[in-house]
Design an enzyme around this catalytic site. Structure first.
Site, PDB file in Angstrom:
ATOM      1  N   THR A   1       0.821  -1.223   0.000  1.00 31.19           N
ATOM      2  CA  THR A   1       0.000   0.000   0.000  1.00 31.19           C
ATOM      3  C   THR A   1       0.843   1.255   0.000  1.00 31.19           C
ATOM      4  O   THR A   1       0.486   2.260  -0.605  1.00 31.19           O
ATOM      5  CB  THR A   1      -0.937  -0.023   1.226  1.00 31.19           C
ATOM      6  OG1 THR A   1      -1.767  -1.171   1.120  1.00 31.19           O
ATOM      7  CG2 THR A   1      -1.774   1.221   1.334  1.00 31.19           C
TER       8      THR A   1
ATOM      9  N   SER B   1       1.591  -7.662  -0.851  1.00 26.34           N
ATOM     10  CA  SER B   1       2.332  -8.668  -0.083  1.00 26.34           C
ATOM     11  C   SER B   1       1.616 -10.014  -0.003  1.00 26.34           C
ATOM     12  O   SER B   1       2.241 -11.019   0.340  1.00 26.34           O
ATOM     13  CB  SER B   1       2.620  -8.144   1.319  1.00 26.34           C
ATOM     14  OG  SER B   1       1.431  -8.037   2.081  1.00 26.34           O
TER      15      SER B   1
ATOM     16  N   THR C   1       1.470  -4.430   4.208  1.00 22.86           N
ATOM     17  CA  THR C   1       1.243  -4.732   5.636  1.00 22.86           C
ATOM     18  C   THR C   1       0.578  -6.086   5.841  1.00 22.86           C
ATOM     19  O   THR C   1       0.671  -6.668   6.909  1.00 22.86           O
ATOM     20  CB  THR C   1       0.353  -3.656   6.271  1.00 22.86           C
ATOM     21  OG1 THR C   1      -0.919  -3.653   5.604  1.00 22.86           O
ATOM     22  CG2 THR C   1       1.006  -2.291   6.190  1.00 22.86           C
ATOM     23  N   ASP C   2      -0.113  -6.603   4.808  1.00 25.06           N
ATOM     24  CA  ASP C   2      -0.893  -7.833   5.006  1.00 25.06           C
ATOM     25  C   ASP C   2      -0.034  -9.006   5.473  1.00 25.06           C
ATOM     26  O   ASP C   2      -0.465  -9.777   6.318  1.00 25.06           O
ATOM     27  CB  ASP C   2      -1.630  -8.214   3.715  1.00 25.06           C
ATOM     28  CG  ASP C   2      -2.799  -7.284   3.425  1.00 25.06           C
ATOM     29  OD1 ASP C   2      -3.387  -7.393   2.335  1.00 25.06           O
ATOM     30  OD2 ASP C   2      -3.088  -6.433   4.292  1.00 25.06           O
TER      31      ASP C   2
HETATM   32  N1  ASP Z   1      -3.341  -3.661   2.160  1.00 23.48           N
HETATM   33  C1  ASP Z   1      -1.957  -4.085   2.113  1.00 23.48           C
HETATM   34  C2  ASP Z   1      -1.045  -3.003   2.664  1.00 23.48           C
HETATM   35  O1  ASP Z   1      -1.564  -2.330   3.535  1.00 23.48           O
HETATM   36  C3  ASP Z   1      -1.554  -4.507   0.775  1.00 23.48           C
HETATM   37  C4  ASP Z   1      -0.317  -5.361   0.896  1.00 23.48           C
HETATM   38  O2  ASP Z   1      -0.116  -5.987   1.940  1.00 23.48           O
HETATM   39  O3  ASP Z   1       0.448  -5.390  -0.063  1.00 23.48           O
HETATM   40  O4  ASP Z   1       0.091  -2.871   2.305  1.00 23.48           O
END
Ligand code: ASP
Length: 331
Positions: free
Chosen positions: A17, A63, A96-97
């Protein structure tokens, strides 16, 4: 008076993100990865006062799409860079995932005391009050400080510093999503000042026996969620798929439903290493007197996704239950 040279920090981009944009400034979900690591850096010119930065794009994905092969690629790059005496630390931008999985993997395999810090964002770069720029600034600040050395891999987000061993994503959308249940953060970064207040006792980096040299493929490990009225068919599917390990997201203190017990019995009989973790979100899965008889490992305080990371690495050392249990007791 000649200014002391700034530390050299390598900034590795992997996507997420923090590198994404959406169609409107008020759009905080439904975005796509569009930006390279250089763009993220130029958006925060204040970083040049903290460190001399070298950028590399390792990959640029959400991710959820990161594979074991990509983990090995990232870990190899981190190891090579940290071996360079000119490099003082590394910051990795990441979705973050699954950030906690990558952070814990690097926490167990990086053979250096130099700081490695992961960061990301809960809002895309195009959003009102995007959190990525300050997260990136704080991550570089942390990685550039001597007091960050020797603490294992860390995660810096939302003004907090967390240990890779304990941090987990606890909310689907909120900026305060990263927490370390049951023990709290390592500290915080406020107004450009670093406040670190604890060390972790679990083994990490130079203190582990894991070594990725020569490893081209990690052992496959599945996670199976236990619940009321669960059937044994998912265990049969994992066995048929040829996995080497199974982590059960079991109920409470690692309690297994009757069908999970049946499925695990079949798996253990096939030589598959099986770990009892918990779907509870925090707390320790304590050793059980039944583990020895059932051939199971208790997962300590690792959540299922981190228990999978540790089990993969433990299986590169041994398939022996007592060796694997000692890895879970110490790392
Ligand atoms: N929603 C996820 C983020 O906050 C997307 C990811 O993990 O790539 O990064």
């Amino acid at each position: 008076m000649k200014r002391a040279p700034l530390p050299c920090i390598v900034l590795l981009g992997t996507g997420g993100t923090i590198a994404s944009t959406a169609g409107a400034a008020t759009a905080l979900t439904d975005y796509t990865v569009t930006e390279g690591i250089e763009t993220l850096l130029t958006a925060v010119p204040e970083i040049t006062t903290l460190a001399d930065i070298r950028c590399e794009q390792v990959f640029n994905v959400d991710s959820r799409g990161i594979t074991n092969r990509m983990l090995l690629k990232l870990a190899a790059r981190v190891g090579t860079l940290l071996a360079d005496p000119a490099v003082d630390g590394i910051v990795i931008t990441h979705g973050t995932d699954t950030l906690e999985e990558t952070a814990y993997f690097l926490n167990l395999t990086t053979k250096s005391s130099k700081p490695v810090v992961l960061t990301g964002a809960m809002r895309p770069g195009s959003a009102l009050s995007a959190d990525g720029p300050l997260n990136l600034y704080n991550a570089i600040l942390l990685a550039s400080r001597a007091e960050a050395q020797g603490r294992g891999v860390m995660v810096a987000l939302n003004d907090r510093v967390h240990a890779a061993r304990f941090v987990t994503k606890t909310d689907t959308t909120q900026v305060e999503t990263f927490q370390s249940p049951g023990r709290g953060s390592l500290g915080q970064i406020v107004n450009g000042r670093l406040h670190l207040n604890q060390h972790i006792e679990k083994r990490h980096t130079l203190g582990t026996e894991f070594n990725l040299a020569g490893i081209r493929k990690l052992p496959s490990v599945d996670i199976i969620y236990d619940h009321q009225d669960a059937g044994p068919h998912l265990y049969d599917a994992s066995i048929a798929a040829g996995v080497q390990g199974i982590v059960v997201a079991a109920c409470g203190n690692g309690s297994l439903s009757p069908q999970a017990q049946k499925g695990l019995k079949r798996a253990v009989k096939q030589g598959i290493a099986c770990v009892r973790s918990s779907r509870s979100g925090s707390g320790i899965v304590t050793p059980s007197q039944d583990d020895g008889r059932r051939g199971l490992v208790s997962g300590d305080s690792l959540n299922p996704q981190k228990a999978r990371i540790l089990l993969m690495l433990a299986l590169t050392l041994s398939h022996d239950r007592s060796v694997i249990q000692s890895c879970f007791d110490r790392c």
